[in-house]
Design an enzyme around this catalytic site. Sequence first.
Site, mmCIF file in Angstrom:
data_model
loop_
_atom_site.group_PDB
_atom_site.id
_atom_site.type_symbol
_atom_site.label_atom_id
_atom_site.label_comp_id
_atom_site.label_asym_id
_atom_site.label_seq_id
_atom_site.Cartn_x
_atom_site.Cartn_y
_atom_site.Cartn_z
ATOM 1 N N TYR A 196 -14.896 6.545 -30.242
ATOM 2 C CA TYR A 196 -16.135 7.277 -30.538
ATOM 3 C C TYR A 196 -17.165 6.342 -31.175
ATOM 4 C CZ TYR A 196 -13.207 11.374 -29.735
ATOM 5 O OH TYR A 196 -12.364 12.300 -29.165
ATOM 6 N N LYS A 236 -1.603 6.893 -28.256
ATOM 7 C CA LYS A 236 -2.572 7.743 -28.960
ATOM 8 C C LYS A 236 -1.865 8.564 -30.024
ATOM 9 C CE LYS A 236 -5.379 11.719 -27.935
ATOM 10 N NZ LYS A 236 -5.845 12.595 -26.887
ATOM 11 N N ARG A 261 -10.398 19.112 -31.429
ATOM 12 C CA ARG A 261 -10.091 20.501 -31.043
ATOM 13 C C ARG A 261 -11.244 21.424 -31.406
ATOM 14 N NH1 ARG A 261 -3.671 20.495 -32.815
ATOM 15 N NH2 ARG A 261 -3.022 19.016 -31.208
ATOM 16 N N LYS A 306 1.868 9.769 -26.693
ATOM 17 C CA LYS A 306 0.862 10.547 -27.417
ATOM 18 C C LYS A 306 1.605 11.408 -28.426
ATOM 19 C CE LYS A 306 -2.583 14.084 -26.701
ATOM 20 N NZ LYS A 306 -3.463 14.657 -25.683
ATOM 21 N N CYS A 322 -6.322 17.931 -18.422
ATOM 22 C CA CYS A 322 -5.449 18.802 -19.205
ATOM 23 C C CYS A 322 -5.894 20.241 -18.997
ATOM 24 C CB CYS A 322 -5.464 18.450 -20.698
ATOM 25 S SG CYS A 322 -4.018 19.193 -21.499
ATOM 26 N N ARG A 364 1.844 21.651 -30.768
ATOM 27 C CA ARG A 364 2.154 20.831 -29.592
ATOM 28 C C ARG A 364 3.385 19.948 -29.837
ATOM 29 N NH1 ARG A 364 -2.348 22.235 -26.999
ATOM 30 N NH2 ARG A 364 -4.452 21.852 -27.813
ATOM 31 N N SER A 375 -10.114 11.403 -32.825
ATOM 32 C CA SER A 375 -11.178 12.018 -33.630
ATOM 33 C C SER A 375 -10.874 11.993 -35.122
ATOM 34 C CB SER A 375 -11.374 13.464 -33.168
ATOM 35 O OG SER A 375 -10.156 14.204 -33.289
ATOM 36 N N CYS A 410 -1.319 22.872 -23.465
ATOM 37 C CA CYS A 410 -1.602 21.864 -22.433
ATOM 38 C C CYS A 410 -0.773 22.105 -21.179
ATOM 39 C CB CYS A 410 -1.334 20.463 -22.975
ATOM 40 S SG CYS A 410 -2.233 20.077 -24.487
ATOM 41 N N CYS A 427 -5.681 22.507 -21.784
ATOM 42 C CA CYS A 427 -5.849 23.183 -23.076
ATOM 43 C C CYS A 427 -7.273 23.678 -23.322
ATOM 44 C CB CYS A 427 -5.380 22.299 -24.223
ATOM 45 S SG CYS A 427 -6.054 20.636 -24.191
HETATM 46 N N1 LIG Z 1 -4.969 17.428 -24.185
HETATM 47 C C1 LIG Z 1 -4.865 17.201 -25.564
HETATM 48 C C2 LIG Z 1 -6.137 16.714 -26.172
HETATM 49 C C3 LIG Z 1 -5.834 15.827 -27.358
HETATM 50 C C4 LIG Z 1 -5.935 16.620 -28.651
HETATM 51 C C5 LIG Z 1 -4.941 17.735 -28.748
HETATM 52 O O1 LIG Z 1 -3.743 17.473 -28.818
HETATM 53 O O2 LIG Z 1 -5.412 18.844 -28.743
HETATM 54 C C6 LIG Z 1 -6.758 14.623 -27.424
HETATM 55 C C7 LIG Z 1 -7.664 14.488 -26.220
HETATM 56 N N2 LIG Z 1 -6.987 13.838 -25.167
HETATM 57 C C8 LIG Z 1 -7.579 14.608 -28.713
HETATM 58 C C9 LIG Z 1 -8.424 13.351 -28.796
HETATM 59 C C10 LIG Z 1 -9.047 13.176 -30.158
HETATM 60 O O3 LIG Z 1 -8.568 13.786 -31.138
HETATM 61 O O4 LIG Z 1 -9.995 12.401 -30.238
HETATM 62 ZN ZN LIG Z 2 -4.259 19.387 -23.618
#
Ligand SMILES: NCC[C@H](CC(=O)O)[C@@H](CN)CCC(=O)O
Ligand SMILES: [Zn+2]
Length: 329
Positions: free
Chosen positions: A318, A252, A209, A199, A122, A221, A279, A132, A124
């Site tokens: 995690y 996700k 983040r 997602k 990505c 987003r 997360s 992103c 971001c």
């Molecule tokens: N590329 C996006 C990252 C995205 C979080 C976001 O939308 O900022 C995920 C990572 N692939 C977050 C994963 C997480 O929260 O654990």
């Molecule tokens: Zn991203």
Amino acid sequence: GEISSQLHGGYSHPLARAWQAERQLTKSMLIYPIFVSDQDDEETAIAALPNQRRFGMNRLVPFLEPLVRKGLRSVILFGVPLQPGSKDQLGTAADDPNGPVVRSIRLIRQRFPQLYIVADVCLCEYTSHGHCGILRDDGSLNNAMSVDRISDVAVAYAHAGAHCVAPSDMNDGRIRAIKLKLIEEGLAHRVMLMSYAAKFSGCLYGPFREAAGSCPSFGDRKCYQLPPGGRGLARRAIVRDINEGADVIMVKPAGQYLDIISDAKELGKDLPIAAYQVSGEFAMLHAAAKAGVFDLKIAAMEAHDSILRAGATIIVSYFTPELLDWLDN
Ligand SMILES: NCC[C@H](CC(=O)O)[C@@H](CN)CCC(=O)O
Ligand SMILES: [Zn+2]
């Protein structure tokens, strides 16, 4: 003939209860997210993510060694460029050959040849605006430029030795673009394409983040991650990515999207389905256990078993370090 209303006999014993599960959680199903930074000697606790740390190159091996011994099979890498000035409009640092992701792919390949490396793809973490992709003047994603850039970054990680590339950007058509470039580069035979196909935008990515420094500097987003209510839209995105060449479909977040995981399994019945316990889900389980709502291990196991029941056989988690211990006992 007489049918029996008696079901209790089929699950009156612990083993009988285990037999009722279609699949059991195993270590080989787990992918552990790792945050790698460009400060080689750092090892920094991530306040928002209990027990998670951010590693510089020189701290990675000692951290991974005991986990590999316990049966860790796979990691997914997230780069965290902390060097001032490393972010720009194009996310140039994403595929920097001296950047944390490329360097840690090479290091891990060399030190842990048996570890399966997934590289999250990505922009971001690397863009000054934190979105992103590459933006138009009006602040929306420039789809063509973003897809071109994302696919270049994926190829760079594949060349560096990633076994799998996982684009988490949600730009339209990035799966097809990455697949085509992997073929052109003669890499498609050895690199898996894992699509974050479904997602969803929402409130569950905050701790990540904070860890990755990847908050959007403006807006959100919601115009590229899916709306939480969009079940049909998610089904369409899953079908699209399967047709564009994804080898794995990921959903996700996981816990609040179990119906989407089962949809993914139905639509991609011939593909492995992955789910990312994000997360926010992870932090929520920890916070609830700390507040005395339930025992952390029991709650975490139940959450992972639910993700399996819904149809996932790969889980980005995690909790992986704890699960490597919990699954042994
Ligand atoms: N590329 C996006 C990252 C995205 C979080 C976001 O939308 O900022 C995920 C990572 N692939 C977050 C994963 C997480 O929260 O654990
Ligand atoms: Zn991203």
